[in-house]
Design an enzyme around this catalytic site. Structure first.
Site, PDB file in Angstrom:
ATOM      1  CB  VAL A 495     -35.139  -4.165  -5.912  1.00 19.10           C
ATOM      2  CG1 VAL A 495     -36.072  -5.183  -5.302  1.00 19.10           C
ATOM      3  CG2 VAL A 495     -35.552  -3.873  -7.357  1.00 19.10           C
ATOM      4  CD  GLU A 496     -30.855  -2.608  -9.527  1.00 22.22           C
ATOM      5  OE1 GLU A 496     -30.885  -1.491 -10.085  1.00 22.22           O
ATOM      6  OE2 GLU A 496     -30.616  -3.650 -10.137  1.00 22.22           O
ATOM      7  N   GLY A 497     -32.185   0.121  -4.114  1.00 17.57           N
ATOM      8  CA  GLY A 497     -32.368   1.425  -3.471  1.00 17.57           C
ATOM      9  C   GLY A 497     -33.823   1.830  -3.542  1.00 17.57           C
TER      10      GLY A 497
END
Length: 809
Positions: A495-497
């Protein structure tokens, strides 16, 4: 040859100290003359004329400017927003090739206010006592209602919201430590708390919302009356946010306000269709932050047909909004799920910031993401490190095999040292970034470093902890304190990249432009066709490269040992080696960009390794800063040394990887001579140092306490984590008595067939005292409680609460 040598020596000395260009040329000229050669003296003289005289520069600079414009790769709008997001902070010093460590030492130490400390000691402690990972993940598949109510009532969802709106208005440091402590008890609860305080409606509203939006939503979010989520990721567009298929078309329509029930007819708005997945809190959210591409084909807002990515706030009980389905994240039970809607009409006033912010959604998101990525996932990683460090250090001393604590075996102490050092690195790295956030910085490049390197260290740390615990943490059940975090590793990694993307494209790809002293200014001059500005910056850049050649070679030759450190003592050698690696990195950065040009953007493996170099320099500097912040305690020296040395060694490995894989082989050979003239001078932490780290951790004293100061530690012996401290204490107290008993057994003075029967026999024969018997008996009972794993009925539904009473031997 003497002239050449003196020319290079004197010129190199001037370049090492970054003297002005004409001084470098003059020093080289004098060196050549001293050596007796007028011909060699012409070389620096000509170079000085070419580089320093404005008239001569004007002859070739237009050609250079034209070439630069041709090789400068074009940037998409989303890339441009990402480059412009955030601020340059300590990362700029690392890219400079000559970090100013006094700046590092002068940064304030992160501290909690009395109010923040009271919150962590009070409500956070109370919340942790309500949480049971097994119950949440396997029985309730949700937080218990009392925990939900407690979270809302005590403002956990409004930590970042200003007090004027009813929030707690905590510092970023306090926010991170609250998340860390909760995560050491229950990952699902930590995610529930961190998401509303990270990238989401609250953060976006405070920065970009209209006054009406702030005044309405922020108090409701602070009190938990509204639960927010933010919907960005689509099934077909994860990391490529610019490619989201979700769209909205400006039109006129009607809607019923879901809060007031008032019907509004024929208003200007957007008809939106979306399908989002992996949205945390979506199944229970009351307000949906929604990202979509906005179009205005009829020109109702102006001449621009494709407005761009836009963010809006949509109440989830608005007509057409679909929520209520769940995903089941690995190893967790936090609320996560899809949301979708078709032709849902929303008024323009629901756009975050109003119509003026239509099309600015991606810029808003990346600016806020540079803050959120410093906090949420790194805090979860630190928590996993703390739990791994605490439980494994105590377990390695409690558990024995062949008459020795397992931590005394070198293979175990090697893994334990890695756990401790990784945890130290993770928290130090995050704390330094939080310092920047709390003084107003938004270090976007550093946030990418933290996201990747903390979550990767979490993965390694948990693997080592599971390895040391062996069968103790293989079996699922209420007694297994590692497996929930172990199973949840993929969440943090993706997540978040996703980590592959973050390492390969973001850290160096963004940093080389954003944090480099000159590249962004050159690119802007090229974009704006500003030849005068380019000429000035390019000249500075050439000087930068020349001085880095000299610095890189000399520092590489000496491994930095003759350079200056900001402090004396145990940290000095690491500052000096950082001097060397920073100069090496600055030179490699420029040479890679020079030789590959725009294609470097697609050389992801090289970009990843370059990112690893600067990230490990950041980690090492954070480690040294943390050690100084803690007062340079003697008990932490070995841990600091291991953590710093490992970061420097990892940076060297990455540098070697760049040189081995740079396509221009002659340039690579030259750079190897300039950056690594003596080979691999930086060594990995020694076995002896690792043993010192492990032994210090297994004491369970001040070093381990400092490392885990924000960990929730249950006090009940019935708790699988809570029993570790009393068992550790009891095992140490009984160590001499156990040693005495083993000696009696070796001497064949005890003949009973089992350990407990031999213990009783020793007491009956008066070979040990009653006190010794009691010490051993207590330690063995607690040790058994530490070692035992759960068993269940045949349906794997009911675990045995009385397994500790089933003691045959």
């Amino acid at each position: 040859m003497l002239s050449l040598g003196l020319m290079l020596l004197l010129g190199g000395i001037a370049a090492y100290f970054r003297a002005k260009g004409w001084i470098i040329a003059l020093a080289a000229f004098i060196g050549a003359l001293i050596g007796g050669s007028v011909w060699w003296a012409l070389l620096p003289l000509v170079a000085g004329v070419v580089c320093c005289l404005p008239f001569v520069q004007s002859l070739y600079m237009p050609t250079v400017f034209g070439l630069f414009k041709k090789v400068t790769p074009p940037m998409s709008e989303t890339e441009q927003d990402a480059i412009n997001a955030g601020t340059v902070w300590w990362d700029g010093e690392l890219f400079s090739g000559k970090p100013d460590y006094q700046k590092l030492l002068n940064y304030p130490h992160p501290q909690l206010t009395a109010e923040e400390q009271a919150f962590i000691d009070g409500p956070v402690e109370e919340l942790c006592n309500m949480l049971n990972d097994w119950q949440i993940n396997h029985e309730l598949k949700d937080l218990p209602q009392e925990a939900w109510d407690f979270i809302k009532q005590h403002g956990f969802l409004g930590m970042i919201i200003k007090k004027q709106y009813g929030g707690l208005e905590f510092s970023n440091y306090a926010h991170a430590k609250v998340v860390t402590k909760i995560a050491t008890r229950c990952g699902s609860a930590a995610v529930t708390v961190m998401v509303p305080n990270s990238l989401g409606p609250g953060e976006l509203l405070q920065h970009y919302g209209t006054e009406d939006q702030k005044n309405f939503y922020l108090p409701r979010l602070a009190k938990g009356e509204d639960i927010p989520c933010f919907a960005l990721t689509s099934p077909s567009a994860g990391s490529d946010a610019g490619g989201i298929p979700d769209f909205g078309v400006v039109t006129r329509g009607s809607y019923t306000d879901p809060h007031t029930g008032v019907r509004h007819e024929d208003v200007l708005g957007v008809r939106v269709s979306w399908e989002k997945r992996w949205i945390t809190l979506a199944p229970v959210a009351t307000v949906l932050g929604l990202a979509f591409k906005m179009f205005d084909p009829d020109g109702l807002l102006g001449d621009k047909k494709e407005i761009g990515i836009t963010c809006a706030l949509v109440p989830t009980h608005h007509e057409g909004v679909q929520i209520g389905r769940r995903h089941w994240p690995s190893g967790s039970a936090f609320m996560n799920g899809p949301t979708w809607g078709a032709d849902v009409f929303i008024p323009l006033e629901w756009i975050i910031g109003g119509v003026d912010f239509a099309g600015r959604g991606w810029q808003m998101l990346v600016e806020c993401l540079s803050v959120g990525r410093c906090i949420s996932l790194p805090a979860n990683s630190v928590a996993a490190g703390m739990v791994s460090s605490y439980t494994t250090s105590l377990y390695a001393r409690i558990r024995d095999q062949f008459g020795l604590p397992i931590g005394k075996f070198e293979g175990v102490d090697e893994a334990l040292a890695r756990i401790i050092a990784n945890t130290y690195q993770m928290e130090a790295s995050q704390d330094l970034a939080l310092t920047g956030l709390d003084v107003g910085e938004k270090p976007s490049v550093i946030s990418a470093m933290l996201k990747y390197h903390n979550t990767e260290r979490m993965r390694k740390t948990l693997n080592d902890a599971m390895d040391i615990h062996g069968g103790r943490t293989v079996v699922q059940g209420p007694r297994n304190y590692l497996v929930p975090a172990y199973q949840a590793i993929p969440i943090a990694i993706t997540v978040e990249g996703a980590n592959i993307l973050t390492r390969s494209l973001m850290i160096f790809g963004q940093g080389a432009i954003r944090s480099h002293p000159y590249v962004l200014r050159e690119m802007m001059a090229a974009t704006n066709n500003d030849a005068a500005s380019f000429k000035q910056v390019f000249g500075q850049h050439v000087h930068f490269v020349i001085t880095n050649v000299a610095r890189s070679f000399w520092l590489g030759l000496t491994n930095g040992c003759l350079s200056r450190a900001p402090q004396r003592g145990v940290t000095a050698p690491y500052y000096k080696q950082m001097n060397r690696l920073a100069a090496n990195f600055a030179l490699l950065t420029d040479m890679c960009m020079f030789s590959l040009g725009g294609s470097l953007k697609f050389r992801e493996k090289l970009s990843a390794r370059l990112g690893d170099i600067v990230a490990n320099l950041y980690i090492c500097s954070a480690v040294l800063k943390r050690f100084e912040r803690d007062g340079s305690p003697k008990a932490d020296v070995a841990i600091m040394q291991y953590a710093a040395q490992q970061a420097l060694y990892d940076a060297q490995v990455a540098m070697d990887g760049v040189l081995k894989n740079l396509p221009n082989r002659p340039l690579a050979w030259l750079l190897r001579g300039l950056t690594m003239p003596t080979g691999h001078a930086i060594k990995a932490p020694s076995d002896k140092l690792g043993t010192q780290v492990a032994n210090e951790a297994m004491k369970g004293e001040e070093a381990l306490e400092r490392l885990t100061r924000f960990m929730f530690k249950p006090s009940e012996e019935s708790d699988p984590v809570g029993v570790l401290a009393p068992a550790h204490k009891a095992v140490i107290a009984a160590a001499d008595a156990e040693k005495k008993l083993r000696k009696l057994e070796r001497n064949d003075q005890l003949s009973a067939p089992s350990p407990n029967l031999r213990l009783e026999q020793a007491l009956q024969l008066s070979l040990i005292t009653q006190d010794e018997f009691d010490l051993i008996n207590k330690a063995r009972g607690l040790k058994r409680q530490v070692i035992m794993v759960d068993d269940f009925d045949m349906q794997l539904e009911q675990h045995d609460d009385k397994l500790l009473e089933r003691h045959i031997f």
